[in-house]
Design a protein around this motif. Sequence first.
Motif, PDB file in Angstrom:
ATOM      1  N   LEU A 177       0.845  -1.189   0.000  1.00 35.05           N
ATOM      2  CA  LEU A 177       0.000   0.000   0.000  1.00 35.05           C
ATOM      3  C   LEU A 177       0.882   1.241   0.000  1.00 35.05           C
ATOM      4  CD1 LEU A 177      -2.538  -1.025   2.802  1.00 35.05           C
ATOM      5  CD2 LEU A 177      -2.721  -1.450   0.340  1.00 35.05           C
ATOM      6  N   ALA A 178       0.367   2.315  -0.576  1.00 36.54           N
ATOM      7  CA  ALA A 178       1.083   3.589  -0.601  1.00 36.54           C
ATOM      8  C   ALA A 178       0.669   4.420   0.607  1.00 36.54           C
ATOM      9  CB  ALA A 178       0.756   4.340  -1.891  1.00 36.54           C
ATOM     10  N   SER A 179       1.642   4.857   1.379  1.00 40.56           N
ATOM     11  CA  SER A 179       1.357   5.631   2.581  1.00 40.56           C
ATOM     12  C   SER A 179       2.368   6.769   2.708  1.00 40.56           C
ATOM     13  CB  SER A 179       1.441   4.724   3.818  1.00 40.56           C
ATOM     14  OG  SER A 179       1.167   5.433   4.989  1.00 40.56           O
ATOM     15  N   GLY A 180       1.878   7.925   3.119  1.00 43.31           N
ATOM     16  CA  GLY A 180       2.771   9.068   3.300  1.00 43.31           C
ATOM     17  C   GLY A 180       2.567  10.123   2.239  1.00 43.31           C
ATOM     18  N   GLY A 181       1.687  11.098   2.529  1.00 42.14           N
ATOM     19  CA  GLY A 181       1.487  12.219   1.620  1.00 42.14           C
ATOM     20  C   GLY A 181       0.271  12.094   0.718  1.00 42.14           C
ATOM     21  N   PHE A 182      -0.588  11.103   0.953  1.00 40.03           N
ATOM     22  CA  PHE A 182      -1.724  10.870   0.065  1.00 40.03           C
ATOM     23  C   PHE A 182      -3.019  11.480   0.623  1.00 40.03           C
ATOM     24  CE2 PHE A 182       1.446   7.807  -1.027  1.00 40.03           C
ATOM     25  CZ  PHE A 182       1.406   7.793  -2.421  1.00 40.03           C
ATOM     26  N   ALA A 183      -3.761  12.166  -0.271  1.00 45.47           N
ATOM     27  CA  ALA A 183      -4.975  12.838   0.192  1.00 45.47           C
ATOM     28  C   ALA A 183      -6.063  12.959  -0.862  1.00 45.47           C
ATOM     29  CB  ALA A 183      -4.642  14.237   0.728  1.00 45.47           C
ATOM     30  N   ASN A 184      -5.784  12.588  -2.108  1.00 46.81           N
ATOM     31  CA  ASN A 184      -6.819  12.729  -3.131  1.00 46.81           C
ATOM     32  C   ASN A 184      -6.752  11.609  -4.162  1.00 46.81           C
ATOM     33  OD1 ASN A 184      -4.842  13.450  -5.124  1.00 46.81           O
ATOM     34  ND2 ASN A 184      -4.979  15.604  -4.527  1.00 46.81           N
ATOM     35  N   GLY A 185      -7.740  11.601  -5.066  1.00 44.83           N
ATOM     36  CA  GLY A 185      -7.852  10.535  -6.041  1.00 44.83           C
ATOM     37  C   GLY A 185      -6.776  10.549  -7.094  1.00 44.83           C
ATOM     38  N   ARG A 186      -6.277  11.725  -7.439  1.00 40.36           N
ATOM     39  CA  ARG A 186      -5.182  11.803  -8.414  1.00 40.36           C
ATOM     40  C   ARG A 186      -3.952  11.065  -7.882  1.00 40.36           C
ATOM     41  NH1 ARG A 186      -4.142  14.853 -12.712  1.00 40.36           N
ATOM     42  NH2 ARG A 186      -6.038  16.066 -12.367  1.00 40.36           N
ATOM     43  N   GLN A 187      -3.649  11.278  -6.613  1.00 40.32           N
ATOM     44  CA  GLN A 187      -2.515  10.575  -6.007  1.00 40.32           C
ATOM     45  C   GLN A 187      -2.781   9.077  -5.910  1.00 40.32           C
ATOM     46  OE1 GLN A 187      -2.542  13.090  -2.434  1.00 40.32           O
ATOM     47  NE2 GLN A 187      -0.362  13.407  -2.810  1.00 40.32           N
ATOM     48  N   MET A 188      -4.025   8.731  -5.636  1.00 42.07           N
ATOM     49  CA  MET A 188      -4.402   7.320  -5.576  1.00 42.07           C
ATOM     50  C   MET A 188      -4.159   6.645  -6.921  1.00 42.07           C
ATOM     51  SD  MET A 188      -8.140   5.874  -4.534  1.00 42.07           S
ATOM     52  CE  MET A 188      -8.723   4.251  -5.010  1.00 42.07           C
ATOM     53  N   ALA A 189      -4.527   7.320  -8.003  1.00 43.22           N
ATOM     54  CA  ALA A 189      -4.282   6.788  -9.340  1.00 43.22           C
ATOM     55  C   ALA A 189      -2.788   6.605  -9.575  1.00 43.22           C
ATOM     56  CB  ALA A 189      -4.882   7.716 -10.393  1.00 43.22           C
ATOM     57  N   ALA A 190      -1.991   7.574  -9.139  1.00 43.55           N
ATOM     58  CA  ALA A 190      -0.539   7.473  -9.293  1.00 43.55           C
ATOM     59  C   ALA A 190       0.010   6.287  -8.518  1.00 43.55           C
ATOM     60  CB  ALA A 190       0.126   8.763  -8.828  1.00 43.55           C
ATOM     61  N   ALA A 191      -0.502   6.082  -7.300  1.00 43.42           N
ATOM     62  CA  ALA A 191      -0.053   4.955  -6.479  1.00 43.42           C
ATOM     63  C   ALA A 191      -0.394   3.629  -7.148  1.00 43.42           C
ATOM     64  CB  ALA A 191      -0.689   5.035  -5.092  1.00 43.42           C
ATOM     65  N   LEU A 192      -1.597   3.528  -7.708  1.00 39.45           N
ATOM     66  CA  LEU A 192      -1.994   2.306  -8.400  1.00 39.45           C
ATOM     67  C   LEU A 192      -1.093   2.060  -9.605  1.00 39.45           C
ATOM     68  CD1 LEU A 192      -5.880   2.748  -8.250  1.00 39.45           C
ATOM     69  CD2 LEU A 192      -4.503   1.162  -6.889  1.00 39.45           C
ATOM     70  N   ALA A 193      -0.742   3.143 -10.302  1.00 38.08           N
ATOM     71  CA  ALA A 193       0.149   3.022 -11.456  1.00 38.08           C
ATOM     72  C   ALA A 193       1.534   2.530 -11.050  1.00 38.08           C
ATOM     73  CB  ALA A 193       0.265   4.362 -12.177  1.00 38.08           C
ATOM     74  N   LEU A 194       1.912   2.815  -9.811  1.00 42.95           N
ATOM     75  CA  LEU A 194       3.205   2.364  -9.290  1.00 42.95           C
ATOM     76  C   LEU A 194       3.107   0.994  -8.620  1.00 42.95           C
ATOM     77  CD1 LEU A 194       4.445   5.790  -7.941  1.00 42.95           C
ATOM     78  CD2 LEU A 194       5.610   4.403  -9.660  1.00 42.95           C
ATOM     79  N   GLY A 195       1.989   0.315  -8.834  1.00 42.75           N
ATOM     80  CA  GLY A 195       1.856  -1.059  -8.375  1.00 42.75           C
ATOM     81  C   GLY A 195       1.202  -1.255  -7.024  1.00 42.75           C
ATOM     82  N   ALA A 196       0.843  -0.174  -6.338  1.00 38.12           N
ATOM     83  CA  ALA A 196       0.227  -0.302  -5.019  1.00 38.12           C
ATOM     84  C   ALA A 196      -1.182  -0.867  -5.132  1.00 38.12           C
ATOM     85  CB  ALA A 196       0.192   1.052  -4.318  1.00 38.12           C
ATOM     86  N   SER A 197      -1.612  -1.554  -4.095  1.00 40.15           N
ATOM     87  CA  SER A 197      -2.971  -2.103  -4.049  1.00 40.15           C
ATOM     88  C   SER A 197      -3.969  -1.128  -3.462  1.00 40.15           C
ATOM     89  CB  SER A 197      -2.983  -3.401  -3.225  1.00 40.15           C
ATOM     90  OG  SER A 197      -2.277  -4.413  -3.888  1.00 40.15           O
ATOM     91  N   GLY A 198      -3.501   0.049  -3.085  1.00 43.11           N
ATOM     92  CA  GLY A 198      -4.362   1.066  -2.509  1.00 43.11           C
ATOM     93  C   GLY A 198      -3.539   2.091  -1.778  1.00 43.11           C
ATOM     94  N   VAL A 199      -4.205   3.081  -1.185  1.00 40.28           N
ATOM     95  CA  VAL A 199      -3.510   4.105  -0.419  1.00 40.28           C
ATOM     96  C   VAL A 199      -3.937   4.031   1.048  1.00 40.28           C
ATOM     97  CG1 VAL A 199      -3.154   5.686  -2.341  1.00 40.28           C
ATOM     98  CG2 VAL A 199      -5.271   5.841  -1.031  1.00 40.28           C
ATOM     99  N   ASN A 200      -2.985   4.283   1.915  1.00 42.15           N
ATOM    100  CA  ASN A 200      -3.210   4.277   3.361  1.00 42.15           C
ATOM    101  C   ASN A 200      -3.012   5.702   3.857  1.00 42.15           C
ATOM    102  OD1 ASN A 200      -3.321   3.781   6.092  1.00 42.15           O
ATOM    103  ND2 ASN A 200      -1.820   2.131   6.094  1.00 42.15           N
ATOM    104  N   MET A 201      -4.066   6.316   4.398  1.00 40.70           N
ATOM    105  CA  MET A 201      -4.021   7.726   4.777  1.00 40.70           C
ATOM    106  C   MET A 201      -4.302   7.911   6.268  1.00 40.70           C
ATOM    107  SD  MET A 201      -6.095   9.453   1.574  1.00 40.70           S
ATOM    108  CE  MET A 201      -7.699   9.003   2.246  1.00 40.70           C
ATOM    109  N   GLY A 202      -3.751   8.996   6.820  1.00 40.02           N
ATOM    110  CA  GLY A 202      -4.031   9.368   8.196  1.00 40.02           C
ATOM    111  C   GLY A 202      -4.555  10.780   8.269  1.00 40.02           C
ATOM    112  N   THR A 203      -3.704  11.739   7.921  1.00 44.94           N
ATOM    113  CA  THR A 203      -4.055  13.156   8.016  1.00 44.94           C
ATOM    114  C   THR A 203      -5.360  13.483   7.286  1.00 44.94           C
ATOM    115  OG1 THR A 203      -1.726  13.793   8.227  1.00 44.94           O
ATOM    116  CG2 THR A 203      -3.258  15.500   7.519  1.00 44.94           C
ATOM    117  N   ARG A 204      -5.551  12.915   6.075  1.00 46.74           N
ATOM    118  CA  ARG A 204      -6.769  13.217   5.318  1.00 46.74           C
ATOM    119  C   ARG A 204      -8.020  12.782   6.082  1.00 46.74           C
ATOM    120  NH1 ARG A 204      -9.948  16.266   2.012  1.00 46.74           N
ATOM    121  NH2 ARG A 204     -10.743  16.318   4.131  1.00 46.74           N
ATOM    122  N   TRP A 205      -7.971  11.629   6.751  1.00 45.64           N
ATOM    123  CA  TRP A 205      -9.126  11.153   7.518  1.00 45.64           C
ATOM    124  C   TRP A 205      -9.367  11.990   8.767  1.00 45.64           C
ATOM    125  CZ3 TRP A 205     -12.290   8.089   5.083  1.00 45.64           C
ATOM    126  CH2 TRP A 205     -11.821   7.126   4.174  1.00 45.64           C
TER     127      TRP A 205
END
Length: 332
Positions: A177-205
């Motif tokens: 999973l991609a974690s650290g600096g993620f807060a929107n769908g554009r970044q989520m798409a980038a993470a998926l493109a880099l092979g991640a199975s999803g994004v793990n967020m804290g600050t955004r929640w």
Amino acid sequence: MAIKTWLTEQLGIRIPIVQGGMMWVGRAELISAVANAGALGFLTALTQPTPEALRAEIRKTKSLLKPTAVQFGVNITLLPAINPPNYMAYARVTVEEGIKVVETAGNPAPILKYLKENGVVVVHKCVTLAHALRAEKMGVDCISIDGIECAGHGGEYDTTSLMLLSLCAEQLKIPYLASGGFANGRQMAAALALGASGVNMGTRWMATVESPIHLQVKEAIVKATENDTVLVLRKFRNTTRLHKNKVSLEVHQIENTKEGVKFEDVAHLMSGKRGKGVYETGDVDAGVWSLGMCAGLIHDVPSCEELAKRMEREAEEVLNKVNGLVVSSSKL
């Protein structure tokens, strides 16, 4: 349309977004809202003073779930301490209450075998590829790789999420999973493109309607930019990213100007109780509190359902747009 990844296929999560463990914040009100929104939320075990208090919080979370909710998990962070908590007792309660996914951080060894023997999926947080490879060898099911952009502990090497995800894509054999600096769908798409199975967020929640912290703290997150955080405790190899306020700046000044500085010189300022007070009173200068650089991308305080749906929609739009960049060579 839906986005399918290991998170959705193996864990039954509808949207491949995770709400990671957060001290004082990862409580029933937030976790149930995340699960009701179709994302994976983790209760923070050590926010509860005892294992039995965790049991009560798990049951409270279950009572707040809608029939359409997905499963939720428990975060157990195992760090060196003079008087460590009874980690195994927290793990036993987690298993006894039927939780099937656990997020770990630190050294998972004391509880990993027990969790795996009881059919629990283990997602382990790491800040370096070396740690991720070690955890993979130990038998965890998934890595949550944390870039230096993250709130809290991002490691000592200042490695960004972009580099860590690229390294994971090359060398890990298990999902990540991609974690650290993620807060929107554009970044989520980038993470998926880099092979991640999803994004793990804290600050955004944290900046959501159901987040159990004071509204003034949520408003402070919305007002913050990517430059409103500060890294402290670097001298003690315990680097932590915090909101840039009076207390964190005092810590930073002491550790960088006092000759022969020791942790004891700033321990009173780093008090967890003071940090908890920030969330309860809304006084953002009452103590230190974690904040990720993604605060610069947070512009509102939506419900968890609104946030999850928006990120899913944004990610789908970006992925479809990027897919359109690939055309037949005959059309060039």
